[in-house]
Motif scaffolding. Sequence first.
Motif, PDB file in Angstrom:
ATOM      1  N   ARG A 106      -3.968  -0.468  14.072  1.00 53.84           N
ATOM      2  CA  ARG A 106      -4.057  -0.689  12.758  1.00 53.84           C
ATOM      3  C   ARG A 106      -3.396  -1.217  11.822  1.00 53.84           C
ATOM      4  NH1 ARG A 106      -5.405   4.876  11.610  1.00 53.84           N
ATOM      5  NH2 ARG A 106      -4.313   5.257   9.120  1.00 53.84           N
ATOM      6  N   TRP A 107      -1.975  -1.389  11.108  1.00 56.59           N
ATOM      7  CA  TRP A 107      -1.097  -1.548  10.451  1.00 56.59           C
ATOM      8  C   TRP A 107      -1.296  -3.036  10.287  1.00 56.59           C
ATOM      9  CZ3 TRP A 107       3.464  -4.042  10.146  1.00 56.59           C
ATOM     10  CH2 TRP A 107       3.877  -4.176   9.108  1.00 56.59           C
ATOM     11  N   ALA A 139      -4.276   1.030   1.326  1.00 56.84           N
ATOM     12  CA  ALA A 139      -4.200   1.562   2.421  1.00 56.84           C
ATOM     13  C   ALA A 139      -3.572   0.638   3.452  1.00 56.84           C
ATOM     14  CB  ALA A 139      -5.827   0.525   3.312  1.00 56.84           C
ATOM     15  N   ALA A 140      -2.445  -0.449   3.326  1.00 57.73           N
ATOM     16  CA  ALA A 140      -1.477  -1.067   4.190  1.00 57.73           C
ATOM     17  C   ALA A 140      -0.172  -0.133   3.838  1.00 57.73           C
ATOM     18  CB  ALA A 140      -1.340  -2.246   3.515  1.00 57.73           C
ATOM     19  N   ARG A 141      -0.011   0.482   2.193  1.00 56.28           N
ATOM     20  CA  ARG A 141       1.522   1.319   2.120  1.00 56.28           C
ATOM     21  C   ARG A 141       1.945   2.611   2.798  1.00 56.28           C
ATOM     22  NH1 ARG A 141       1.818   1.513  -3.954  1.00 56.28           N
ATOM     23  NH2 ARG A 141      -0.013   2.561  -3.942  1.00 56.28           N
ATOM     24  N   GLY A 170      -3.879  -9.818  -2.476  1.00 58.97           N
ATOM     25  CA  GLY A 170      -2.792 -10.470  -3.172  1.00 58.97           C
ATOM     26  C   GLY A 170      -3.052 -12.051  -3.124  1.00 58.97           C
ATOM     27  N   ALA A 171      -3.039 -12.654  -2.257  1.00 55.55           N
ATOM     28  CA  ALA A 171      -3.248 -14.104  -2.327  1.00 55.55           C
ATOM     29  C   ALA A 171      -4.185 -13.928  -3.501  1.00 55.55           C
ATOM     30  CB  ALA A 171      -3.307 -14.822  -0.572  1.00 55.55           C
ATOM     31  N   GLN A 230      -2.235  -4.558   6.983  1.00 57.76           N
ATOM     32  CA  GLN A 230      -0.822  -5.821   6.455  1.00 57.76           C
ATOM     33  C   GLN A 230      -1.972  -7.071   5.356  1.00 57.76           C
ATOM     34  OE1 GLN A 230       2.411  -6.597   8.497  1.00 57.76           O
ATOM     35  NE2 GLN A 230       3.896  -6.385   6.433  1.00 57.76           N
ATOM     36  N   ARG A 231      -2.574  -7.658   6.651  1.00 54.79           N
ATOM     37  CA  ARG A 231      -3.105  -8.757   6.349  1.00 54.79           C
ATOM     38  C   ARG A 231      -4.859  -8.706   5.533  1.00 54.79           C
ATOM     39  NH1 ARG A 231      -7.509 -10.853   7.489  1.00 54.79           N
ATOM     40  NH2 ARG A 231      -8.554  -9.290   8.874  1.00 54.79           N
ATOM     41  N   ARG A 232      -4.876  -8.022   5.345  1.00 52.40           N
ATOM     42  CA  ARG A 232      -5.793  -7.684   4.421  1.00 52.40           C
ATOM     43  C   ARG A 232      -5.299  -7.858   2.964  1.00 52.40           C
ATOM     44  NH1 ARG A 232      -8.596  -4.549   7.987  1.00 52.40           N
ATOM     45  NH2 ARG A 232      -7.976  -2.751   6.836  1.00 52.40           N
ATOM     46  N   ALA A 233      -3.421  -6.950   2.722  1.00 52.90           N
ATOM     47  CA  ALA A 233      -3.193  -7.352   1.994  1.00 52.90           C
ATOM     48  C   ALA A 233      -2.532  -8.217   1.099  1.00 52.90           C
ATOM     49  CB  ALA A 233      -2.661  -5.964   2.295  1.00 52.90           C
TER      50      ALA A 233
END
Length: 935
Positions: free
Chosen positions: A608-609, A323-325, A620-621, A613-616
């Motif tokens: 919304r980006w 989604a972020a990409r 990832g963490a 980005q925060r959720r991605a």
Amino acid sequence: MFQIRELEMIHWDFWRAIKVPLDAQIVTIVGPNGSGKTTLLDALRTLLALKCSGRRDYKRYVRNNRENNAWLRGVVSNPRRQGGGLFPYLFFPATSEVVTLFCRIKKQGGDWVRQYAIAEGDVTLDAQTELTVQWLGVNEYKRRLEQAGLTPAIAEVLALEQGDTDKLCEYSPKALLELVFQVFGDKQVLDHYAEAKLRLKEAEGELGKMEQQLSQLGLDVERLKLRGNNYLEWQGLQRDIETLEQHAIPALKYVEQWESLRGYINQFRGARKSLRQKQDELDALDAHYRHSEAAQAIAVTHEEAARIENDAAYTVFQSARDAARDSEKTMKEAERLRQLAAAENGADGVALADQLALKREQANQLKQTIRVQKDERQQLADMKFALDQGRAPHPDFVNRMRAALDEAGIRHQLLTEIVEVRDNTWQDAVEALLAPYRHIILLDKPQDRQRAFELGQQLKYRHFIVPDREKVGRANGNSILEIVDFKADAPAWLVSLLNRTQRAKSVADGQHLDGEWITRDGFHKERRGARDISARPGEYAFGEAARVSRLQESARRLRDLNEQLLKDEALLVELERDASALQQSLMGMQAVVQLAARQDEFAAVAERWPEEQRRAQEAGAAVAAAQASWDEARKIREDGRVQFEKLKDRRDRLNAHVNDELNQLSRQRDEQSRRIRDLRNAKAGMPPEMRSSASLRAYKDKYGGLSEARHMIERERERLAQADWETDQTVLLRRDKLGEDYHALERDTQLHRNEVERTAQLTDEARAAYINKLKATVRTYGRNLKRLGELSGIDVETDLPQLENDDTVLAQAGLTVRFNFDQKGMMGLNDGEASGGQQVMKSLIMLISLMMDDANPSGFVFIDEPFAHLDIFNIDRVGGFLKATQAQYLITTPLTHNTNVYGPSDLTLTTRKKQAGEIWAPAIAQTRRRAKAAV
């Protein structure tokens, strides 16, 4: 003897179905070479159960037509015998003027089989014939033909090889006499006499051996008599020793056995105590093993749960990242359109085309890189799966070679499958030292070496295939072999390499060592010098540590490869998007129009980006934490598995030791019971007065012990050892038995001597009497020659051989025959004075004489080309000779002869060659001489 009237052949050679008449005294078979003249004669020979000409047989003819059966039918005469008797007709009980002979040849069980039948009268060959006639075997059929006059002598002549009938005059006198004896049946009798002589010589040899054996046996009888007297003298002295052995020795032996049993019982108790201790240790180890097994199961469960958690976190991460990409791509697209809109007014079309070409070239190069990375990722995934299953992957050339060996049924192992490193700190050194040999193939059976070497040559396998293996011996101190375990037998040279290579903590430490050494990190010193031969951890191949190292390396490389693929795929999408935009710009599309049309979309994405980005980043963490948890769980499971395997191995070894001690204790218990039984049996076998404790102590006090009593016996025996004594108690029986054998052999030798002398006398008298039969045979043949010579106008003289009852005289005897043609003087058989025609006349007279029988004056003869190399006069002369005899002649002649060859013929059969492309040969033409009108 009978004569042939008609011959019918079905599926014989290349004739489909053909019938030829033979009802004439002289039948001439004419035709070119290869047209079937000899084939026709061989059909008659097969019908009469005779051998075919040359190296042919009946199977050759029936195979040519490719049919499954063949028939031969012949009509022959059945004249009444002159003397009548029990068999008034030749083919009695058949009394008709003619009888029909059948030969049926059919394929049975992959081979050709022939059967014969004899039917009364002229019986045609139809569908009912096979059911109505009585079929006979070959031997029974020959017996019936012999009764009809086809004696073995005539059969021998009719079966002469092609071309031999006109070469009888070339025989030497000795060969001619042997032929006469063979045809008239005397040769077999002479052979039997020779065999009887041989048997007589063998019997005489046996008689000589019996006489020699009798003489030797007489000497043995005298020798045994002396030994028997010596034994009787020795027996009196021996009784003194037996008294000591029968009383003192058993008592003292019983005392010593009892003392030994007491010590054995104490030893048994100690072994039983040691066994209980090891069983307790095994029970504790078994509990630890079961606890470790349960812990291993829990570790596997935790690892699986960590993997599932990792997969779930990775799925969430992929969704948030995608989604972020996508939002980032949209924002980049807006920025790209703004840049295009800003640069569109002054853009140059050539520059845009160059940029498009550059973007496309970069995209193609990146696609190739991604394809290579994906192939590597698949290989790493396969390797990781195999390592997870406890299997070490191998290169393709190794897999191909092992598959070929498995297909050939050759059991084998790789060196990597039998090596385990006990000390992980020296794993680098072991891997470095064995790196050149990691693909060695070890055969289970040395007998498979040839086939394995052939497969290695075929597949060009560049590593050793080792057929010879030995058990691994004791390791030297501080050697590499000391920290390596072999699960099976290994090559001796490899074990020697590990045993002579010492472990050095450092290069400085290695300077104090003699011979070869290696450090932990793989610096190796040998006779040629020193060098670094270290191996990378990802290339480890030996033992459990190698598998774990390769598994960790493959997991790390797979993780790095996945991250690189994600970056390269994102870059590829961006390059393809830029190339598409450049393409659109070149095609005349306006960036300003696109930017205005998608202004709302770009604004919503920009809003919304940041949240995406925060959720991605958070996902990832979470993936990194789950991956670390999974790796930790896998490491715990691997460490536990290694400990579990070591514990299992230790438990199995201790269990084997316990089982060995149980078996040993069982054997000791059995031995203890046996000794107790032996003591009881020994005590029961002693006299009652010796069984009490007081008596046993008395023997002990008197003699001291068993060895002292035996020394006393030895001293007594030394007194006997000063002379030679016969100690075998069977010598008296053997003396009497040998005397009886001597008298029996003496009687048998005399009987055998009488039989040999009587047999020699009877054999000599019988052959002397048979000499008269041989002389009669020669006289009969001489009369036949003279009678046939008178018919042909030729004088014939015969010198009867000297026949005596002597082997040398009979072996050198010969029959000399001389001929006088046209009153020019006598000439021999093959003295070079006769012409070609005269040679033919000689051979014909000698041939027909072999077949003449006063009891059966008629008959038939097969003659192959009697007119060869004859002039017209001699052809007429031979023809007149043939007509003057009473026999029926079937003669062959080629087409190249003079027409006078047909002069004596009453019936001429003309054979023709099979034409090319035709299946069957043409029919045989028939020409019959017109009968002369009665005067």
